[in-house]
Design a protein around this motif. Structure first.
Motif, PDB file in Angstrom:
ATOM      1  N   THR A  96       0.866  -1.175   0.000  1.00  0.00           N
ATOM      2  CA  THR A  96       0.000   0.000   0.000  1.00  0.00           C
ATOM      3  C   THR A  96       0.902   1.225   0.000  1.00  0.00           C
ATOM      4  N   LEU A  97       0.573   2.139  -0.892  1.00  0.00           N
ATOM      5  CA  LEU A  97       1.466   3.286  -1.089  1.00  0.00           C
ATOM      6  C   LEU A  97       0.675   4.567  -0.849  1.00  0.00           C
ATOM      7  N   PRO A  98       1.062   5.369   0.140  1.00  0.00           N
ATOM      8  CA  PRO A  98       0.356   6.637   0.346  1.00  0.00           C
ATOM      9  C   PRO A  98       0.450   7.498  -0.908  1.00  0.00           C
ATOM     10  N   GLN A  99      -0.592   8.265  -1.144  1.00  0.00           N
ATOM     11  CA  GLN A  99      -0.624   9.052  -2.381  1.00  0.00           C
ATOM     12  C   GLN A  99       0.480  10.101  -2.448  1.00  0.00           C
ATOM     13  N   SER A 100       0.966  10.546  -1.265  1.00  0.00           N
ATOM     14  CA  SER A 100       2.001  11.575  -1.297  1.00  0.00           C
ATOM     15  C   SER A 100       3.263  11.057  -1.995  1.00  0.00           C
ATOM     16  N   TYR A 101       3.534   9.750  -1.806  1.00  0.00           N
ATOM     17  CA  TYR A 101       4.697   9.184  -2.481  1.00  0.00           C
ATOM     18  C   TYR A 101       4.479   9.111  -3.979  1.00  0.00           C
ATOM     19  N   VAL A 102       3.240   8.789  -4.368  1.00  0.00           N
ATOM     20  CA  VAL A 102       2.918   8.756  -5.795  1.00  0.00           C
ATOM     21  C   VAL A 102       3.146  10.139  -6.401  1.00  0.00           C
ATOM     22  N   TRP A 103       2.686  11.175  -5.676  1.00  0.00           N
ATOM     23  CA  TRP A 103       2.884  12.551  -6.148  1.00  0.00           C
ATOM     24  C   TRP A 103       4.362  12.846  -6.341  1.00  0.00           C
ATOM     25  N   ILE A 104       5.153  12.449  -5.326  1.00  0.00           N
ATOM     26  CA  ILE A 104       6.593  12.718  -5.413  1.00  0.00           C
ATOM     27  C   ILE A 104       7.168  12.089  -6.669  1.00  0.00           C
ATOM     28  N   LEU A 105       6.856  10.794  -6.867  1.00  0.00           N
ATOM     29  CA  LEU A 105       7.440  10.086  -8.017  1.00  0.00           C
ATOM     30  C   LEU A 105       6.983  10.715  -9.328  1.00  0.00           C
ATOM     31  N   VAL A 106       5.672  10.951  -9.437  1.00  0.00           N
ATOM     32  CA  VAL A 106       5.133  11.439 -10.717  1.00  0.00           C
ATOM     33  C   VAL A 106       5.656  12.841 -11.028  1.00  0.00           C
TER      34      VAL A 106
END
Lengths: 350, 294
Positions: B139-149
């Motif tokens: 499970t990946l918090p969305q903040s990490y997704v934001w960082i990567l994207v």
């Protein structure tokens, strides 16, 4: 002003003619009654701090000013010296006179470790590597329980000679001051020696220094180790000063900036400048204690301002004063000679 | 477990890469290391905090405005302070030492200005991204997704800008040789300001991206500088892909070290990696040749 300077330089020369070490002895005698002039214990404490800071700044000048290696992590070496001395004294009960050489030896090794990257790194690379080193040392001390972690290391015994214990600031001054004088004298001696000339050759141009037979790596390492010796001495002296307590807060960015400011304001590569800087900055930092929040901002502004508008610092101004004085004197001398020649020619004609 | 650490390490690492990219960009353009870059990163985070929490913008706009503000700040710093020193020429002898000391002083000044404005306490940035993303077992918090994207997008834009526009070509010309670029009609001082602006904007983006997961505080810039510098050196100084690769390596190394060796020594690992790389391969992984100067 001019007459005063002339008189003091003349008397210095006279002292030097008796024996080269005479001026140093004279300054020792002059510095002896200084704590008696202090109004309270706190001012004597400040005198001690100034002496320690002079040792540190002089050491930093060797590696930075003479050898031209930019290191900002000098405060870490200071911390290593202080903590080595402290741990030996507290955990093993070693007396000061063995702690001091041990601290110097350990700091020297640490200095060599900092120096090794300088073979391959120059300028800003080295500055950042040493910055990282300083940061790591501080963090390491802060999280290691053996070193007292965040609560500090206390109960470091004051030094003693026989039954004479240096237990207060007044007595401690007579321990720190001679060490300071020896350290300053040693740095002048280094600057005048072949080693000092090799340092300056490395500073001006490492490549041409190497071409003329200076072992650049060796001298860089020596410079780092020498300055580490100074830092270890200062650290050990600091650790054993009353109340015999070291804390990671004594070795933070603030100290790093203060130390840098001393050397920059005094003039990089100028021993007297470094000493003046150490005295000035310590006193100013103390006077502005009430404005603690603005202190670092002010220091930073002074550093930037000095670099931009006065790159040679206070030492540079003093140097220029003496050089121009000598220049004026030389010009007057030649003018006088010419006048005398003209007069001689005139008398010959008639 | 290991995958979680890897994901965290990679997303922190890509942030290091973003800041390292700025440092590398400035280095390749001007031959100087910008010592106050960590503080720009910190200012970016604070701009983000003020814009999001107090002015009430939404997150993407906050990111964009903070980047522009920090970029302007970078240009001003370069024009007012560094221009004097670089115009005097900048070898790295004692005269060039001024540049490093000036940068260090600048970092102290900026840090204390931020301290006087926002205080010493860390402040969280309350961003509600919604539910974490499920990726198989992770499970990946969305903040990490934001960082990567966002990081990858910014890097892609920077790449396109440098390789496929005329302005990018001019910047690369300045990086290669300032004198000849001048002769070819490139406005070199303007390009240098532009480099500073872009680099500072990247650092600010890093700050805004890290704000939702870390506390925003005055001292965050200092460690960031060391880690981003470590990333830049590990990857090869002055090499832009190297900066990103180095950032990822530092991030993963640090996170794994904190997880499996000792969490309290977390901030030392990056420095150990830096020293190791400097000893073994000073040019870094992708560096072409060691530049003796600087």
């Amino acid at each position: 002003m001019n007459a005063l300077v002339q008189k003091s330089t003349a008397s210095l020369d006279a002292l030097k003619r008796i024996h080269p070490l005479m001026p140093w002895f004279a300054s020792f005698v002059l510095l002896l009654p200084l704590p008696l002039l202090a109004l309270n214990d706190y001012q004597i404490y400040l005198l001690n701090v100034i002496c320690i800071m002079i040792i540190l700044a002089t050491g930093l000048n060797i590696v930075k000013g003479f050898c031209g290696q930019v290191t900002v992590g000098h405060v870490a070496l200071y911390a290593i010296g202080a903590y080595t001395s402290g741990v030996l004294s507290v955990k093993f009960g070693v007396p000061f006179w063995f702690c001091l050489p041990a601290a110097i030896a350990v700091t020297m090794l640490a200095g060599a470790l900092v120096g090794i990257p300088s073979f391959r790194l120059e300028g800003a690379y080295l500055a950042l590597a040493t910055l990282g080193f300083a940061q790591s040392v501080e963090i390491y001390i802060r999280v290691t329980n053996y070193l007292g972690s965040a609560s500090g290391l206390g109960g470091i015994a004051p030094p003693s000679i026989g039954n004479f214990v240096f237990y207060d600031y007044f007595r401690y001054y007579y321990l720190v001051m001679p060490f300071m004088l020896i350290a300053v004298y040693a740095s002048f001696a280094i600057l005048r020696s072949a080693t000092g000339r090799a340092f300056m050759a490395v500073r001006e141009d490492a490549l041409s220094a190497a071409a003329t037979g200076v072992n650049v790596r060796r001298y860089k390492l020596i410079a780092f180790m020498l300055s580490a010796v100074y830092a270890g001495l200062a650290g050990s002296l600091f650790a054993h000063m009353v109340p015999g307590y070291v804390h990671p807060n004594n070795f933070t960015v603030i100290e790093m900036v203060t130390l840098l400011l001393m050397v920059v304001l005094g003039g990089i590569g100028n021993i007297w400048g470094g000493i003046i800087g150490a005295i000035l900055v310590t006193i100013i930092a103390d006077l502005t204690r009430d404005f603690y929040f603005y202190q670092l901002l002010m220091f930073g502004l002074v550093i930037v301002g000095t670099v931009l508008f006065m790159p040679k610092g206070i030492g540079g101004i003093i140097d220029r004063y003496f050089v121009s004085k000598r220049f004026v004197a030389a010009r007057e001398k030649t003018a006088e000679q010419k006048r005398a020649e003209a007069a001689a020619a005139k008398s010959g004609e008639s | 477990m290991l995958y979680d650490f890897l994901i965290v390490g990679l997303s922190i690492g890509i942030l290091y890469g973003l800041v390292a990219l700025g440092i590398s960009l400035i280095y390749s353009g001007l031959d100087i290391v910008h010592f106050a870059h960590g503080e720009i990163f910190m200012f970016g985070a604070f701009f983000g905090l003020v814009l999001y929490d107090e002015a009430g913008f939404n997150y993407p706009i906050t990111l964009f405005v903070a980047m522009i503000l920090a970029g302007i700040m970078g240009v001003i710093i370069e024009r007012v302070f560094y221009r004097r020193l670089t115009s005097q020429g900048g070898g790295y002898t004692v005269a060039g030492m001024g540049m490093i000391i000036c940068g260090f002083g600048m970092a102290i000044i900026l840090q204390n200005i931020a301290f006087l404005i926002w205080g010493a306490n860390g402040r969280p940035m309350h961003v509600n991204f919604g539910m974490p993303v499920e990726l198989g077992t992770i499970t990946l918090p969305q903040s990490y997704v934001w960082i990567l994207v966002v990081s990858v997008a910014l890097m892609a834009v920077l790449h396109l800008f440098l390789k496929h526009t005329k302005l990018g070509l001019a910047i690369r010309a300045v990086a290669a040789n300032k004198d000849i670029a001048y002769l070819m009609g490139v406005n070199v001082p303007l390009m240098i300001s532009l480099i500073f602006g872009v680099a500072c904007a990247l650092a600010a983006a890093g700050g805004v991206l890290i704000a939702p997961i870390n506390y925003v505080q005055v001292e965050m810039g200092y460690l960031m500088l060391i880690k981003a510098f470590a990333a830049a050196v590990v990857g090869g100084f002055g090499s832009l892909p190297g900066a990103i690769l180095g950032g990822l390596m530092v991030g993963v190394f640090e996170t794994l070290g904190a997880a499996y060796i000792s969490g309290s020594h977390k901030d030392i690992y990056a420095f150990l990696l830096l020293i190791f790389v400097l000893m073994v391969r000073p040019t870094g992984l992708l560096g072409v040749a060691a530049k003796v100067k600087a």
